[in-house]
Design an enzyme around this catalytic site. Sequence first.
Site, PDB file in Angstrom:
ATOM      1  N   ALA A  40      46.175-133.085 133.551  1.00  0.00           N
ATOM      2  CA  ALA A  40      46.915-132.642 132.287  1.00  0.00           C
ATOM      3  C   ALA A  40      46.257-131.036 132.375  1.00  0.00           C
ATOM      4  CB  ALA A  40      46.212-133.503 131.191  1.00  0.00           C
TER       5      ALA A  40
ATOM      6  N   GLY B 114      45.146-136.601 135.008  1.00  0.00           N
ATOM      7  CA  GLY B 114      46.573-136.997 134.735  1.00  0.00           C
ATOM      8  C   GLY B 114      47.219-137.155 136.160  1.00  0.00           C
TER       9      GLY B 114
ATOM     10  N   GLU C 128      46.401-140.528 137.424  1.00  0.00           N
ATOM     11  CA  GLU C 128      47.158-141.675 136.648  1.00  0.00           C
ATOM     12  C   GLU C 128      48.506-141.548 136.972  1.00  0.00           C
ATOM     13  OE1 GLU C 128      45.258-139.657 133.329  1.00  0.00           O
ATOM     14  OE2 GLU C 128      44.556-141.490 132.773  1.00  0.00           O
TER      15      GLU C 128
ATOM     16  N   GLU D  32      37.706-136.716 133.402  1.00  0.00           N
ATOM     17  CA  GLU D  32      37.897-136.250 132.106  1.00  0.00           C
ATOM     18  C   GLU D  32      36.607-136.342 131.322  1.00  0.00           C
ATOM     19  OE1 GLU D  32      39.678-138.338 133.880  1.00  0.00           O
ATOM     20  OE2 GLU D  32      41.845-137.958 133.213  1.00  0.00           O
TER      21      GLU D  32
HETATM   22  N1  DAK Z   1      44.938-127.332 133.563  1.00  0.00           N
HETATM   23  C1  DAK Z   1      45.075-126.111 133.581  1.00  0.00           C
HETATM   24  N2  DAK Z   1      45.003-125.338 134.473  1.00  0.00           N
HETATM   25  C2  DAK Z   1      44.431-125.694 135.549  1.00  0.00           C
HETATM   26  C3  DAK Z   1      44.248-127.020 135.942  1.00  0.00           C
HETATM   27  C4  DAK Z   1      44.374-127.871 134.884  1.00  0.00           C
HETATM   28  N3  DAK Z   1      43.974-129.156 134.931  1.00  0.00           N
HETATM   29  N4  DAK Z   1      43.602-127.171 137.330  1.00  0.00           N
HETATM   30  C5  DAK Z   1      43.659-126.100 137.915  1.00  0.00           C
HETATM   31  N5  DAK Z   1      44.237-125.139 136.792  1.00  0.00           N
HETATM   32  C6  DAK Z   1      44.446-123.560 137.052  1.00  0.00           C
HETATM   33  C7  DAK Z   1      43.335-122.823 137.072  1.00  0.00           C
HETATM   34  O1  DAK Z   1      42.972-122.648 135.714  1.00  0.00           O
HETATM   35  C8  DAK Z   1      43.756-121.504 137.887  1.00  0.00           C
HETATM   36  O2  DAK Z   1      44.469-120.811 137.061  1.00  0.00           O
HETATM   37  P1  DAK Z   1      44.231-119.081 137.177  1.00  0.00           P
HETATM   38  O3  DAK Z   1      42.824-118.953 136.746  1.00  0.00           O
HETATM   39  O4  DAK Z   1      44.615-118.795 138.571  1.00  0.00           O
HETATM   40  O5  DAK Z   1      45.141-118.643 136.038  1.00  0.00           O
HETATM   41  C9  DAK Z   1      44.404-122.243 138.925  1.00  0.00           C
HETATM   42  O6  DAK Z   1      45.082-123.528 138.496  1.00  0.00           O
HETATM   43  C10 DAK Z   1      43.912-122.278 140.174  1.00  0.00           C
HETATM   44  O7  DAK Z   1      42.481-123.124 140.090  1.00  0.00           O
HETATM   45  P2  DAK Z   1      41.135-122.785 140.547  1.00  0.00           P
HETATM   46  O8  DAK Z   1      40.994-121.408 140.655  1.00  0.00           O
HETATM   47  O9  DAK Z   1      40.484-123.428 139.726  1.00  0.00           O
HETATM   48  O10 DAK Z   1      41.323-123.404 141.846  1.00  0.00           O
HETATM   49  P3  DAK Z   1      40.213-123.998 142.936  1.00  0.00           P
HETATM   50  O11 DAK Z   1      40.528-124.148 144.176  1.00  0.00           O
HETATM   51  O12 DAK Z   1      38.702-123.179 142.601  1.00  0.00           O
HETATM   52  O13 DAK Z   1      39.618-125.333 142.150  1.00  0.00           O
HETATM   53  C11 DAK Z   1      40.114-127.554 140.986  1.00  0.00           C
HETATM   54  C12 DAK Z   1      40.536-126.352 142.199  1.00  0.00           C
HETATM   55  C13 DAK Z   1      41.263-128.606 141.167  1.00  0.00           C
HETATM   56  C14 DAK Z   1      38.724-128.186 141.510  1.00  0.00           C
HETATM   57  C15 DAK Z   1      39.737-126.994 139.704  1.00  0.00           C
HETATM   58  O14 DAK Z   1      40.840-125.991 139.311  1.00  0.00           O
HETATM   59  C16 DAK Z   1      39.772-127.892 138.917  1.00  0.00           C
HETATM   60  O15 DAK Z   1      38.629-128.451 138.434  1.00  0.00           O
HETATM   61  N6  DAK Z   1      40.485-128.135 137.881  1.00  0.00           N
HETATM   62  C17 DAK Z   1      40.499-129.025 136.655  1.00  0.00           C
HETATM   63  C18 DAK Z   1      40.629-130.293 137.276  1.00  0.00           C
HETATM   64  C19 DAK Z   1      40.578-131.416 136.010  1.00  0.00           C
HETATM   65  O16 DAK Z   1      39.388-131.454 135.321  1.00  0.00           O
HETATM   66  N7  DAK Z   1      41.536-132.401 135.853  1.00  0.00           N
HETATM   67  C20 DAK Z   1      41.533-133.176 134.873  1.00  0.00           C
HETATM   68  C21 DAK Z   1      42.224-132.460 133.549  1.00  0.00           C
HETATM   69  S1  DAK Z   1      42.034-133.749 132.384  1.00  0.00           S
HETATM   70  C22 DAK Z   1      44.246-137.406 126.732  1.00  0.00           C
HETATM   71  C23 DAK Z   1      43.128-137.560 127.108  1.00  0.00           C
HETATM   72  C24 DAK Z   1      42.641-137.055 128.354  1.00  0.00           C
HETATM   73  C25 DAK Z   1      43.512-136.376 129.127  1.00  0.00           C
HETATM   74  C26 DAK Z   1      44.824-136.113 128.565  1.00  0.00           C
HETATM   75  C27 DAK Z   1      45.208-136.783 127.365  1.00  0.00           C
HETATM   76  N8  DAK Z   1      44.773-137.959 125.571  1.00  0.00           N
HETATM   77  C28 DAK Z   1      43.692-138.947 124.980  1.00  0.00           C
HETATM   78  C29 DAK Z   1      45.605-137.221 124.587  1.00  0.00           C
HETATM   79  C30 DAK Z   1      43.210-135.712 130.188  1.00  0.00           C
HETATM   80  C31 DAK Z   1      43.551-135.486 131.471  1.00  0.00           C
HETATM   81  C32 DAK Z   1      43.164-134.643 132.339  1.00  0.00           C
HETATM   82  O17 DAK Z   1      44.087-134.778 133.432  1.00  0.00           O
END
Ligand code: DAK
Length: 257
Positions: free
Chosen positions: A66, A111, A114, A134
């Site tokens: 997400a 997400g 998921e 998360e």
């Molecule tokens: N959201 C927003 N932007 C993201 C992103 C994300 N999940 N993942 C990557 N990006 C963006 C980065 O910010 C970056 O943007 P710029 O800085 O270039 O503008 C671009 O994508 C490239 O990412 P990186 O520069 O970080 O690339 P790397 O190869 O260095 O790293 C990575 C890739 C996938 C390891 C890293 O980007 C990363 O760790 N991303 C986050 C992964 C993550 O934590 N995903 C889970 C998100 S939480 C809810 C409860 C929970 C949720 C939703 C609802 N409710 C109860 C309402 C949570 C859900 C989730 O999915």
Amino acid sequence: MSEAVIEKVDNDGMVRLTINRPKALNALNSEVLSALEAHLVELEAHPNLRAVLITGAGEKSFVAGADITEMREKTPEEARAFASQALRTIKRLETLPVPVVALVNGFCLGGGCELALACDWAVASDNAVFGQPEVLLGVIPGFGGTQRLPRRVGPAMAIDLVTTGRKIDAQEALRIGLVNRVMPQAELESYAEELTKQLKGNGPQSVRGAKQAVHDGMDQDLDSALALETSLFAFCFAGDEQKEGMSAFVEKRKPNF
Ligand code: DAK
């Protein structure tokens, strides 16, 4: 319609959906979720839908979760609305009456994982990375991960993944049953073509019936599920497909469904 999700449909009802936000690694924001839901609503009404493949744009990511930037400032009410939108969309994907396959071409996190779990099965490129990170962000999975992950990989592995937030590679995802196959990224396309060809050769109503039997049966006790299978099996004999399929076998020719 928004370009956040790209849809390609061929004349035989084979559909490919591509989450198209490669600069943000295809993270799911409200725009992507709305676009995806709009496509799914249309597909639900498609009379000759045969199968749906879903993937991410680019070569680095399926869906990296997400959108954290969008989520960061949400109030509990907004978070609930966001999760409801995602849950509804993912449910629409899961309940399409045809096989839905995730082509996981890179990061498949939060997400994204998921979303893949709501597909009937997933095929991953060898560079794919999976996880429910998360807890590293101070939340828990909100798009069904705590419920669909244990149903796919068992509760012990699911609790391991959702409480540590650790990432696993494609081979571990294969070993625990999160994905069905792993292949070099360059081969994902030929897999998609082969699968499309294979499904097109099968009876469309039989494919739907087989999926329905598995899905609906999983929520029932064994005896009820077996009775459901019997009904769906018998129903096959009410249409043309069974006659064509069995006649083709006897006449030593390919069926024309
Ligand atoms: N959201 C927003 N932007 C993201 C992103 C994300 N999940 N993942 C990557 N990006 C963006 C980065 O910010 C970056 O943007 P710029 O800085 O270039 O503008 C671009 O994508 C490239 O990412 P990186 O520069 O970080 O690339 P790397 O190869 O260095 O790293 C990575 C890739 C996938 C390891 C890293 O980007 C990363 O760790 N991303 C986050 C992964 C993550 O934590 N995903 C889970 C998100 S939480 C809810 C409860 C929970 C949720 C939703 C609802 N409710 C109860 C309402 C949570 C859900 C989730 O999915």
